[in-house]
Design a protein around this motif. Structure first.
Motif, short mmCIF file in Angstrom:
data_model
loop_
_atom_site.label_atom_id
_atom_site.label_comp_id
_atom_site.label_asym_id
_atom_site.label_seq_id
_atom_site.Cartn_x
_atom_site.Cartn_y
_atom_site.Cartn_z
N GLY A 1 10.16 -19.16 0.61
CA GLY A 1 10.53 -17.97 -1.48
C GLY A 1 11.36 -17.38 -0.55
N PRO A 2 11.92 -15.88 -1.83
CA PRO A 2 12.37 -14.79 -1.31
C PRO A 2 11.50 -14.28 -1.02
N ASP A 3 11.92 -12.74 0.48
CA ASP A 3 11.35 -12.21 0.58
C ASP A 3 11.38 -10.78 -0.02
N PRO A 4 10.81 -9.81 -0.94
CA PRO A 4 10.90 -8.61 -1.62
C PRO A 4 11.33 -7.49 -0.78
N VAL A 5 11.14 -7.22 0.39
CA VAL A 5 11.48 -6.36 1.48
C VAL A 5 11.92 -6.81 2.36
N MET B 1 8.30 3.08 6.97
CA MET B 1 7.79 1.83 7.01
C MET B 1 8.69 0.25 7.16
N ILE B 2 9.58 0.54 5.21
CA ILE B 2 9.98 -0.58 5.54
C ILE B 2 11.69 -0.37 6.71
N HIS C 1 12.31 2.96 -4.80
CA HIS C 1 11.06 1.85 -3.93
C HIS C 1 12.53 0.64 -3.85
N THR C 2 14.12 0.99 -4.20
CA THR C 2 14.22 0.39 -3.20
C THR C 2 14.78 0.31 -1.48
N GLY C 3 15.41 -0.12 -0.72
CA GLY C 3 15.48 0.10 0.75
C GLY C 3 16.97 0.87 0.14
N ALA C 4 16.09 2.07 1.61
CA ALA C 4 17.69 3.24 1.50
C ALA C 4 18.71 1.96 1.66
N LEU D 1 0.48 -1.62 0.21
CA LEU D 1 -0.12 0.28 -0.12
C LEU D 1 0.81 1.19 -0.37
N ALA D 2 2.02 1.39 0.50
CA ALA D 2 2.72 2.21 0.60
C ALA D 2 3.35 2.71 -0.40
N GLY D 3 3.35 1.89 -1.08
CA GLY D 3 4.83 1.51 -2.44
C GLY D 3 3.62 1.45 -3.72
#
Length: 283
Positions: free
Chosen positions: A266-270, A149-150, A113-116, A78-80
């Motif tokens: 599975g992989p965790d996208p965030v 949030m991330i 959208h990439t984590g800082a 939702l934030a994205g």
């Protein structure tokens, strides 16, 4: 799909698949809960789900003592979506057209959208250039909330992460300027501002995710789903219209990936860390 996350919460193992229920509706989940014995239902503390209101209503009626929350994946989604909507709106206000190759906002769409903590030097330079002036300040503010949030979900200390997410929710409920319309929609409902509870961000009013197709000009017909290839670019599949099988395949893949992620396969996208006290997960 209904998954038990108690082993993940207790650190005793991966999550367990409880059942796969046909139909995505309030009645389907409510009937499934009604079939469980009362002792089992009394043991449920938290039910994590997406933004579908039917699941929440069924949980409230059948599990009145359980807390309903939105799972981390869908909160970040939702934030994205809010970040994308803000970027597109600013793009239209500044240039009067959709993003094009070479324009700063369009070039940085994936970097945003990439984590800082995962940004490369080149990506840092791209964002510094994007936020150098005041033209994109609304995008910068929305991006900042997205990153906070991330960071809260990735925090190794769950208590500290919970405090950080609570501060984000407080900020969204109390101090968002009117110009940041995407963040105002993302915040808690006015009736929930006193709860200050992490995970209760509300989805859009229609309960569906937004897509890039909403960038289209008024003359182009809107398609309420992901952007699809043109029909002549696809081949027929078992006589099913292209749009139908393409969308159904995308929904199916999303559910499968979500299930694998919750089961630890599975992989965790965030790279999010699940909060404690999670009982049941709905996909």
């Amino acid at each position: 799909m209904i998954i038990d996350l108690t082993p993940v919460r207790d650190g005793t193992g991966p999550s367990r698949l409880l059942d796969v229920v046909e139909g995505r509706s309030k009645k389907a989940f409510k009937d499934w809960l009604a079939e469980r014995d009362q002792a089992w239902r009394d043991g449920i503390e938290v039910v994590a789900m997406d933004g579908f209101a039917g699941f929440k209503t069924a949980t409230t009626e059948e599990l009145p003592d359980a807390v309903t929350v939105m799972d981390p994946f869908h909160v970040i989604r939702l934030a994205g979506d809010a970040l994308d909507e803000c970027r597109r709106r600013v793009q239209q206000e500044l240039h009067g057209h959709r993003g094009r190759k070479g324009e700063p906002l369009y070039t940085a769409r994936r970097t945003l959208h990439t984590g800082a903590d995962l940004l490369t030097d080149r990506q840092h330079e791209r964002l510094d250039k994007l936020f150098a002036g005041d033209r994109h300040v609304q995008v910068e503010c929305t991006w900042g909330i997205y990153q906070r949030m991330i960071s809260a979900y990735r925090h190794p200390d769950r208590a500290a992460g919970r405090v950080e997410m609570s501060s984000v929710i407080d900020a969204l409920a109390d101090s968002v300027p009117e110009a940041l319309v995407e963040l105002r929609k993302l915040g808690p409902h006015p009736d929930q501002t006193r709860l200050r509870r992490p995970g209760l961000l509300r989805p859009a009013a229609h309960g569906q995710r937004t897509y890039r197709s909403r960038e289209r000009s008024p003359r182009a017909p809107a398609w309420p789903g992901p952007r699809l290839p043109q029909p002549h670019q696809l081949h027929s599949l078992c006589g099913i219209p292209h749009k139908l099988w393409y969308v159904d395949l995308g929904v199916m893949l999303t559910d499968v990936v979500g299930c694998l992620f919750q089961c630890g396969l599975g992989p965790d996208p965030v790279n999010i860390t699940m909060n404690a006290r999670v009982g049941v997960r709905l996909i």
